[in-house]
Scaffold this motif. Structure first.
Motif, PDB file in Angstrom:
ATOM      1  N   GLY A   1       0.809  -1.206   0.000  1.00 29.92           N
ATOM      2  CA  GLY A   1       0.000   0.000   0.000  1.00 29.92           C
ATOM      3  C   GLY A   1       0.842   1.255   0.000  1.00 29.92           C
ATOM      4  O   GLY A   1       1.959   1.269   0.499  1.00 29.92           O
TER       5      GLY A   1
ATOM      6  N   THR B   1      -5.033  13.017   2.325  1.00 30.15           N
ATOM      7  CA  THR B   1      -6.218  13.353   1.543  1.00 30.15           C
ATOM      8  C   THR B   1      -6.447  14.865   1.592  1.00 30.15           C
ATOM      9  O   THR B   1      -5.859  15.562   2.417  1.00 30.15           O
ATOM     10  CB  THR B   1      -7.462  12.627   2.093  1.00 30.15           C
ATOM     11  OG1 THR B   1      -7.723  13.099   3.413  1.00 30.15           O
ATOM     12  CG2 THR B   1      -7.254  11.120   2.107  1.00 30.15           C
TER      13      THR B   1
ATOM     14  N   ALA C   1      -4.697   8.131   3.987  1.00 31.32           N
ATOM     15  CA  ALA C   1      -5.290   7.006   3.269  1.00 31.32           C
ATOM     16  C   ALA C   1      -4.191   6.048   2.833  1.00 31.32           C
ATOM     17  O   ALA C   1      -3.020   6.415   2.740  1.00 31.32           O
ATOM     18  CB  ALA C   1      -6.066   7.503   2.052  1.00 31.32           C
TER      19      ALA C   1
ATOM     20  N   ARG D   1      -3.544   3.190  -0.304  1.00 34.14           N
ATOM     21  CA  ARG D   1      -4.048   2.723  -1.600  1.00 34.14           C
ATOM     22  C   ARG D   1      -3.250   1.498  -2.044  1.00 34.14           C
ATOM     23  O   ARG D   1      -2.030   1.478  -1.970  1.00 34.14           O
ATOM     24  CB  ARG D   1      -3.954   3.817  -2.649  1.00 34.14           C
ATOM     25  CG  ARG D   1      -4.424   3.330  -4.031  1.00 34.14           C
ATOM     26  CD  ARG D   1      -4.644   4.460  -5.001  1.00 34.14           C
ATOM     27  NE  ARG D   1      -5.796   5.225  -4.538  1.00 34.14           N
ATOM     28  CZ  ARG D   1      -5.881   6.548  -4.554  1.00 34.14           C
ATOM     29  NH1 ARG D   1      -4.887   7.280  -5.026  1.00 34.14           N
ATOM     30  NH2 ARG D   1      -6.964   7.169  -4.123  1.00 34.14           N
TER      31      ARG D   1
ATOM     32  N   GLU E   1     -18.182   1.380  -2.513  1.00 34.72           N
ATOM     33  CA  GLU E   1     -17.639   2.323  -1.535  1.00 34.72           C
ATOM     34  C   GLU E   1     -18.577   2.367  -0.337  1.00 34.72           C
ATOM     35  O   GLU E   1     -19.789   2.496  -0.495  1.00 34.72           O
ATOM     36  CB  GLU E   1     -17.507   3.716  -2.152  1.00 34.72           C
ATOM     37  CG  GLU E   1     -16.901   4.737  -1.202  1.00 34.72           C
ATOM     38  CD  GLU E   1     -16.663   6.058  -1.896  1.00 34.72           C
ATOM     39  OE1 GLU E   1     -15.493   6.416  -2.086  1.00 34.72           O
ATOM     40  OE2 GLU E   1     -17.661   6.734  -2.258  1.00 34.72           O
TER      41      GLU E   1
ATOM     42  N   THR F   1     -12.977   2.210  -0.516  1.00 34.31           N
ATOM     43  CA  THR F   1     -13.389   2.299  -1.912  1.00 34.31           C
ATOM     44  C   THR F   1     -12.664   1.228  -2.719  1.00 34.31           C
ATOM     45  O   THR F   1     -11.441   1.157  -2.702  1.00 34.31           O
ATOM     46  CB  THR F   1     -13.066   3.692  -2.498  1.00 34.31           C
ATOM     47  OG1 THR F   1     -13.636   4.692  -1.648  1.00 34.31           O
ATOM     48  CG2 THR F   1     -13.618   3.827  -3.910  1.00 34.31           C
ATOM     49  N   TRP F   2     -13.433   0.423  -3.425  1.00 33.88           N
ATOM     50  CA  TRP F   2     -12.922  -0.615  -4.314  1.00 33.88           C
ATOM     51  C   TRP F   2     -13.315  -0.226  -5.734  1.00 33.88           C
ATOM     52  O   TRP F   2     -14.505  -0.089  -6.025  1.00 33.88           O
ATOM     53  CB  TRP F   2     -13.549  -1.956  -3.963  1.00 33.88           C
ATOM     54  CG  TRP F   2     -13.365  -2.380  -2.540  1.00 33.88           C
ATOM     55  CD1 TRP F   2     -14.138  -2.027  -1.464  1.00 33.88           C
ATOM     56  CD2 TRP F   2     -12.353  -3.240  -2.031  1.00 33.88           C
ATOM     57  NE1 TRP F   2     -13.657  -2.616  -0.326  1.00 33.88           N
ATOM     58  CE2 TRP F   2     -12.570  -3.369  -0.639  1.00 33.88           C
ATOM     59  CE3 TRP F   2     -11.271  -3.912  -2.626  1.00 33.88           C
ATOM     60  CZ2 TRP F   2     -11.752  -4.148   0.162  1.00 33.88           C
ATOM     61  CZ3 TRP F   2     -10.468  -4.691  -1.822  1.00 33.88           C
ATOM     62  CH2 TRP F   2     -10.700  -4.807  -0.448  1.00 33.88           C
TER      63      TRP F   2
ATOM     64  N   VAL G   1      -8.212  -1.221  -7.623  1.00 39.90           N
ATOM     65  CA  VAL G   1      -7.636  -0.167  -6.791  1.00 39.90           C
ATOM     66  C   VAL G   1      -8.483  -0.106  -5.526  1.00 39.90           C
ATOM     67  O   VAL G   1      -9.695   0.142  -5.594  1.00 39.90           O
ATOM     68  CB  VAL G   1      -7.643   1.200  -7.507  1.00 39.90           C
ATOM     69  CG1 VAL G   1      -7.080   2.277  -6.584  1.00 39.90           C
ATOM     70  CG2 VAL G   1      -6.856   1.131  -8.800  1.00 39.90           C
TER      71      VAL G   1
ATOM     72  N   THR H   1      -8.774   1.723  -1.798  1.00 38.88           N
ATOM     73  CA  THR H   1      -8.335   2.848  -0.983  1.00 38.88           C
ATOM     74  C   THR H   1      -9.081   2.828   0.340  1.00 38.88           C
ATOM     75  O   THR H   1     -10.305   2.710   0.368  1.00 38.88           O
ATOM     76  CB  THR H   1      -8.603   4.186  -1.695  1.00 38.88           C
ATOM     77  OG1 THR H   1      -8.011   4.148  -3.000  1.00 38.88           O
ATOM     78  CG2 THR H   1      -8.033   5.351  -0.905  1.00 38.88           C
ATOM     79  N   ASN H   2      -8.330   2.923   1.420  1.00 34.48           N
ATOM     80  CA  ASN H   2      -8.888   2.993   2.774  1.00 34.48           C
ATOM     81  C   ASN H   2      -8.501   4.346   3.364  1.00 34.48           C
ATOM     82  O   ASN H   2      -7.330   4.592   3.632  1.00 34.48           O
ATOM     83  CB  ASN H   2      -8.329   1.851   3.607  1.00 34.48           C
ATOM     84  CG  ASN H   2      -8.827   1.809   5.045  1.00 34.48           C
ATOM     85  OD1 ASN H   2      -8.276   1.068   5.844  1.00 34.48           O
ATOM     86  ND2 ASN H   2      -9.845   2.543   5.413  1.00 34.48           N
ATOM     87  N   VAL H   3      -9.493   5.247   3.521  1.00 30.41           N
ATOM     88  CA  VAL H   3      -9.264   6.523   4.186  1.00 30.41           C
ATOM     89  C   VAL H   3      -9.459   6.263   5.671  1.00 30.41           C
ATOM     90  O   VAL H   3     -10.541   5.854   6.113  1.00 30.41           O
ATOM     91  CB  VAL H   3     -10.226   7.617   3.680  1.00 30.41           C
ATOM     92  CG1 VAL H   3      -9.987   8.924   4.440  1.00 30.41           C
ATOM     93  CG2 VAL H   3     -10.063   7.821   2.185  1.00 30.41           C
TER      94      VAL H   3
END
Length: 162
Positions: free
Chosen positions: A6, A11, A17, A19, A91, A100-101, A113, A115-117
């Motif tokens: 990752g 952000t 985040a 990714r 998401e 979010t995938w 992709v 992403t984990n915020v």
């Protein structure tokens, strides 16, 4: 941090985040099932949840038996479905974090992709290790390979620098 584990970034709203990007030799529909099907999620996702719900729906993330045994967790947490556009975008909010995938078809299969915020910037290292361990299971599932390891053990190994 190792790119496979990752990429950490800030952000626009000042949070942190992580990714992950994976190129997978599988069609988007198959990748979508790997990240939404309860039977497949049970092998790697850090909670019990039903993700096949309309946008705006409340979500409940239950605690797994392994989490109860290993970490003494007893309470689940809540979230909300933000986007559900099969097989392209999933998401949702989970306990203040956004996951979010995004799946895009490629000539070779799919580009995933994730992403984990985060709600807590100090959790980036352990979170990255946990998601990497989960993505290793997803890749094995997609490839039809048996999962012969425990993803929680693998996450701890990765967090320790393994």
């Amino acid at each position: 941090m190792d790119g496979r584990r990752g990429t950490v970034f800030g952000t626009e709203d000042g949070r942190v985040a992580i990714r992950f990007v994976r190129l997978l030799p599988h069609p988007p529909e198959k990748v979508w099932r790997a990240i939404t099907d309860p039977g497949q999620l049970a092998a790697w996702f850090p909670g019990v949840v039903e993700l096949d719900v309309p946008v705006g729906s409340s979500l409940f993330f239950g605690v797994t038996e392994e989490q109860r045994r290993r970490y003494g967790m007893s309470e689940g947490s809540t979230g909300r479905m933000l986007r559900n556009e099969p097989p392209s975008v999933l998401e949702y909010e989970w306990a203040g974090e956004i996951l979010t995938w995004e799946i895009t078809g490629t000539p070779e299969g799919s580009r995933l992709v994730f992403t984990n915020v985060l709600s807590d910037a100090s959790a980036a290292g352990p979170a990255a290790a946990g998601w990497e361990a989960g993505l290793e299971v997803v890749e094995a599932q997609l490839g039809g390979r048996p999962v012969t390891w425990n993803p929680l053990d693998r996450a701890e190994e990765l967090a320790a620098g393994g």
